[in-house]
Design a protein around this motif. Structure first.
Motif, PDB file in Angstrom:
ATOM      1  N   THR A 111       0.832  -1.211   0.000  1.00 40.39           N
ATOM      2  CA  THR A 111       0.000   0.000   0.000  1.00 40.39           C
ATOM      3  C   THR A 111       0.865   1.258   0.000  1.00 40.39           C
ATOM      4  O   THR A 111       0.416   2.326   0.386  1.00 40.39           O
ATOM      5  CB  THR A 111      -0.883   0.019   1.268  1.00 40.39           C
ATOM      6  OG1 THR A 111      -0.017  -0.114   2.415  1.00 40.39           O
ATOM      7  CG2 THR A 111      -1.901  -1.092   1.274  1.00 40.39           C
ATOM      8  N   LYS A 170      14.213   1.485   2.936  1.00 45.17           N
ATOM      9  CA  LYS A 170      14.991   1.788   1.734  1.00 45.17           C
ATOM     10  C   LYS A 170      16.423   2.215   2.042  1.00 45.17           C
ATOM     11  O   LYS A 170      17.265   2.215   1.161  1.00 45.17           O
ATOM     12  CB  LYS A 170      14.304   2.900   0.935  1.00 45.17           C
ATOM     13  CG  LYS A 170      13.036   2.428   0.268  1.00 45.17           C
ATOM     14  CD  LYS A 170      12.412   3.488  -0.586  1.00 45.17           C
ATOM     15  CE  LYS A 170      11.116   2.968  -1.191  1.00 45.17           C
ATOM     16  NZ  LYS A 170      10.397   3.946  -1.964  1.00 45.17           N
ATOM     17  N   ARG A 221      -4.266   1.778   5.815  1.00 46.29           N
ATOM     18  CA  ARG A 221      -3.631   2.085   4.530  1.00 46.29           C
ATOM     19  C   ARG A 221      -4.242   1.244   3.408  1.00 46.29           C
ATOM     20  O   ARG A 221      -4.332   1.686   2.265  1.00 46.29           O
ATOM     21  CB  ARG A 221      -2.111   1.893   4.619  1.00 46.29           C
ATOM     22  CG  ARG A 221      -1.496   3.044   5.442  1.00 46.29           C
ATOM     23  CD  ARG A 221      -0.029   2.850   5.712  1.00 46.29           C
ATOM     24  NE  ARG A 221       0.818   2.761   4.536  1.00 46.29           N
ATOM     25  CZ  ARG A 221       1.424   3.789   3.946  1.00 46.29           C
ATOM     26  NH1 ARG A 221       1.257   5.010   4.413  1.00 46.29           N
ATOM     27  NH2 ARG A 221       2.199   3.605   2.909  1.00 46.29           N
ATOM     28  N   THR A 269      -1.213  -2.818   7.168  1.00 46.46           N
ATOM     29  CA  THR A 269      -1.868  -1.773   7.967  1.00 46.46           C
ATOM     30  C   THR A 269      -3.279  -1.538   7.415  1.00 46.46           C
ATOM     31  O   THR A 269      -3.430  -0.971   6.322  1.00 46.46           O
ATOM     32  CB  THR A 269      -1.035  -0.467   7.905  1.00 46.46           C
ATOM     33  OG1 THR A 269       0.333  -0.800   8.133  1.00 46.46           O
ATOM     34  CG2 THR A 269      -1.493   0.548   8.920  1.00 46.46           C
TER      35      THR A 269
HETATM   36  N1  LIG Z   1       9.401  -0.354 -11.223  1.00 47.97           N
HETATM   37  C1  LIG Z   1       9.695   0.823 -10.732  1.00 47.97           C
HETATM   38  O1  LIG Z   1      10.101   1.729 -11.459  1.00 47.97           O
HETATM   39  C2  LIG Z   1       9.529   1.073  -9.256  1.00 47.97           C
HETATM   40  C3  LIG Z   1       9.401   2.368  -8.765  1.00 47.97           C
HETATM   41  C4  LIG Z   1       9.218   2.525  -7.379  1.00 47.97           C
HETATM   42  C5  LIG Z   1       9.197   1.438  -6.540  1.00 47.97           C
HETATM   43  N2  LIG Z   1       9.342   0.206  -7.081  1.00 47.97           N
HETATM   44  C6  LIG Z   1       9.359  -0.996  -6.221  1.00 47.97           C
HETATM   45  O2  LIG Z   1       8.110  -1.123  -5.530  1.00 47.97           O
HETATM   46  C7  LIG Z   1       8.326  -1.757  -4.277  1.00 47.97           C
HETATM   47  C8  LIG Z   1       7.724  -0.911  -3.158  1.00 47.97           C
HETATM   48  O3  LIG Z   1       8.296   0.388  -3.181  1.00 47.97           O
HETATM   49  P1  LIG Z   1       7.508   1.644  -2.584  1.00 47.97           P
HETATM   50  O4  LIG Z   1       8.259   2.840  -3.033  1.00 47.97           O
HETATM   51  O5  LIG Z   1       6.058   1.554  -2.878  1.00 47.97           O
HETATM   52  O6  LIG Z   1       7.745   1.402  -1.004  1.00 47.97           O
HETATM   53  P2  LIG Z   1       6.928   2.009   0.223  1.00 47.97           P
HETATM   54  O7  LIG Z   1       6.240   3.258  -0.189  1.00 47.97           O
HETATM   55  O8  LIG Z   1       7.866   2.069   1.373  1.00 47.97           O
HETATM   56  O9  LIG Z   1       5.811   0.906   0.501  1.00 47.97           O
HETATM   57  C9  LIG Z   1       6.158  -0.340   1.031  1.00 47.97           C
HETATM   58  C10 LIG Z   1       4.922  -1.183   1.328  1.00 47.97           C
HETATM   59  O10 LIG Z   1       5.349  -2.390   1.952  1.00 47.97           O
HETATM   60  C11 LIG Z   1       4.757  -2.496   3.246  1.00 47.97           C
HETATM   61  N3  LIG Z   1       5.705  -2.993   4.263  1.00 47.97           N
HETATM   62  C12 LIG Z   1       6.803  -2.386   4.742  1.00 47.97           C
HETATM   63  N4  LIG Z   1       7.412  -3.159   5.657  1.00 47.97           N
HETATM   64  C13 LIG Z   1       6.661  -4.270   5.770  1.00 47.97           C
HETATM   65  C14 LIG Z   1       6.754  -5.433   6.548  1.00 47.97           C
HETATM   66  N5  LIG Z   1       7.764  -5.633   7.404  1.00 47.97           N
HETATM   67  N6  LIG Z   1       5.814  -6.383   6.399  1.00 47.97           N
HETATM   68  C15 LIG Z   1       4.821  -6.202   5.535  1.00 47.97           C
HETATM   69  N7  LIG Z   1       4.672  -5.108   4.754  1.00 47.97           N
HETATM   70  C16 LIG Z   1       5.579  -4.160   4.867  1.00 47.97           C
HETATM   71  C17 LIG Z   1       4.345  -1.103   3.616  1.00 47.97           C
HETATM   72  O11 LIG Z   1       3.264  -1.265   4.537  1.00 47.97           O
HETATM   73  P3  LIG Z   1       2.655  -0.062   5.390  1.00 47.97           P
HETATM   74  O12 LIG Z   1       1.900   0.729   4.381  1.00 47.97           O
HETATM   75  O13 LIG Z   1       1.816  -0.740   6.367  1.00 47.97           O
HETATM   76  O14 LIG Z   1       3.851   0.662   5.957  1.00 47.97           O
HETATM   77  C18 LIG Z   1       3.930  -0.542   2.275  1.00 47.97           C
HETATM   78  O15 LIG Z   1       2.657  -0.991   1.941  1.00 47.97           O
HETATM   79  C19 LIG Z   1       9.846  -1.966  -4.171  1.00 47.97           C
HETATM   80  O16 LIG Z   1      10.157  -3.237  -4.654  1.00 47.97           O
HETATM   81  C20 LIG Z   1      10.414  -0.933  -5.118  1.00 47.97           C
HETATM   82  O17 LIG Z   1      11.691  -1.254  -5.633  1.00 47.97           O
HETATM   83  C21 LIG Z   1       9.494  -0.004  -8.414  1.00 47.97           C
END
Ligand SMILES: NC(=O)c1ccc[n+]([C@@H]2O[C@H](COP(=O)([O-])OP(=O)(O)OC[C@H]3O[C@@H](n4cnc5c(N)ncnc54)[C@H](OP(=O)(O)O)[C@@H]3O)[C@@H](O)[C@H]2O)c1
Length: 333
Positions: free
Chosen positions: A9, A165, A38, A35
């Protein structure tokens, strides 16, 4: 109709949710996360999308076909294996995993479960790179160099040391595993596996463990000399350039200034600033990520191979691991 359950999320989960809404033949039917607030927020304004818990995704027989995993890197392997074992196809965000051993485990789990595993790598769908892919099929290349400059944000690096990150354990690394995996996937596809890697990485932002500078070079299986380099710096305008020198000495250069390292056109970023939706791009079927989603939908419908499957993600993680090892060796000397 491919029924998709989104797991995650965070920032990029919103991009996935919007994009799934525009891909013919697919429908977002559920969002799962840890969460509940969220999860609810992401479901709001999306009729027919059911809020779920993390555990729901591990149960068999739910009314969806594919789990789309958009969570921290260190969780990808476990979540993928569990979703596959529960009987769903999986699309996992890059990097597929933080180690090659985990990536291999994911590929094997897909095989044993008889399910498909896809990895996000939207650079394959950027038009300039698609054209290059066709051209490179018929020519010999002497040297290729990909260089990139990114902001910390667009490189997926967070200066808050409390976030996943900025930690090696949860992110697996910084600029290389989080962002340079995009061009690395193309370089491996075009030129083959890396041999004799020489690499250097640097962590130049105080408080965070992960690297913000990468320089790597190697000889590729097909014979070309490859260089991959990048730096994440505060306040720069993101830019990337790919220069390819052919065997006959001619050079092809793709200056990808219109795209930031996430593959989102800069002009869209300006639009986001204007509309106040920083971090969310404007959905369009022509976006590279939407094109990859469409490719997955078609591949599942027809049984043909998708452009990017688990084996491709495994090659990338194998190369990432070798580059980190080479950098470590260099810093030991
Ligand atoms: N392809 C692309 O160009 C691109 C661009 C950006 C990101 N990404 C990828 O997308 C992925 C997520 O990135 P993001 O930027 O969206 O990250 P983010 O905003 O930090 O979101 C992370 C998500 O994972 C959850 N989470 C964190 N810790 C956790 C845990 N211990 N157990 C379960 N859930 C957990 C968070 O839950 P809460 O909401 O409850 O905190 C949140 O929903 C990564 O693999 C990143 O490399 C790819």
């Amino acid at each position: 109709m491919l029924r998709v359950c989104l797991l995650g999320t965070g920032d990029y989960a919103y991009v996935h949710a919007d994009w799934w809404g525009r891909v013919p033949g697919a429908r977002l039917v559920a969002v799962a996360g840890r969460t509940p607030d969220r999860v609810q927020r992401l479901c709001r304004g999306r009729p027919g999308v059911e809020p779920l818990s993390m555990e729901d995704v591990q149960k068999s027989g739910r009314p969806f076909d594919l789990v789309d995993i958009v969570t921290p890197h260190s969780l990808h392997a476990e979540q993928t294996v569990r979703a596959l074992e529960a009987g769903y196809h999986v699309l996992v965000e890059k990097p597929m995993a933080t180690t090659a051993a985990d990536a291999g485990r994911m590929v094997r789990a897909a095989g044993s479960a008889g399910r498909r595993l896809f990895v996000v790598s939207q650079y394959r769908f950027i038009p300039a790179f698609r054209v290059l892919s066709r051209v490179l099929g018929g020519v010999r290349v002497r040297r290729a160099k990909y260089s990139m400059k990114a902001t910390l944000f667009s490189a997926g690096i967070n200066t808050d040391r409390e976030t996943w990150k900025s930690k090696r354990e949860t992110a697996g690394g910084g600029l290389l595993i989080g962002s340079l995996v995009h061009p690395l996937d193309l370089l491996l596809k075009w030129f083959g596996a890396p041999q004799d890697i020489v690499a250097k990485t640097g962590a130049e932002i105080r408080n965070i463990e992960v690297e913000t500078r990468v320089q790597a070079s190697w000889r590729a299986d097909h014979g070309a000399r490859i260089e991959l380099e990048g730096a994440a710096l505060p306040g720069v305008i993101p830019a990337a350039e790919l220069e390819i020198e052919l065997e006959n000495g001619r050079k092809v250069r793709v200056q990808n200034r219109r795209f930031d390292p996430r593959g989102v056109p800069i002009r869209w970023k300006l639009m986001e600033l204007w509309t106040g939706f920083w971090g969310r791009a404007v959905p369009s079927r022509r976006d590279p990520l939407a094109r990859q989603f469409a490719d997955i939908v078609q591949s599942l419908a027809t049984g043909r191979r998708a452009a990017v499957e688990g084996a491709d993600g495994l090659s990338v993680i194998g190369a990432v691991e070798k580059i980190y090892e080479a950098a470590l060796k260099k810093s030991d000397n």
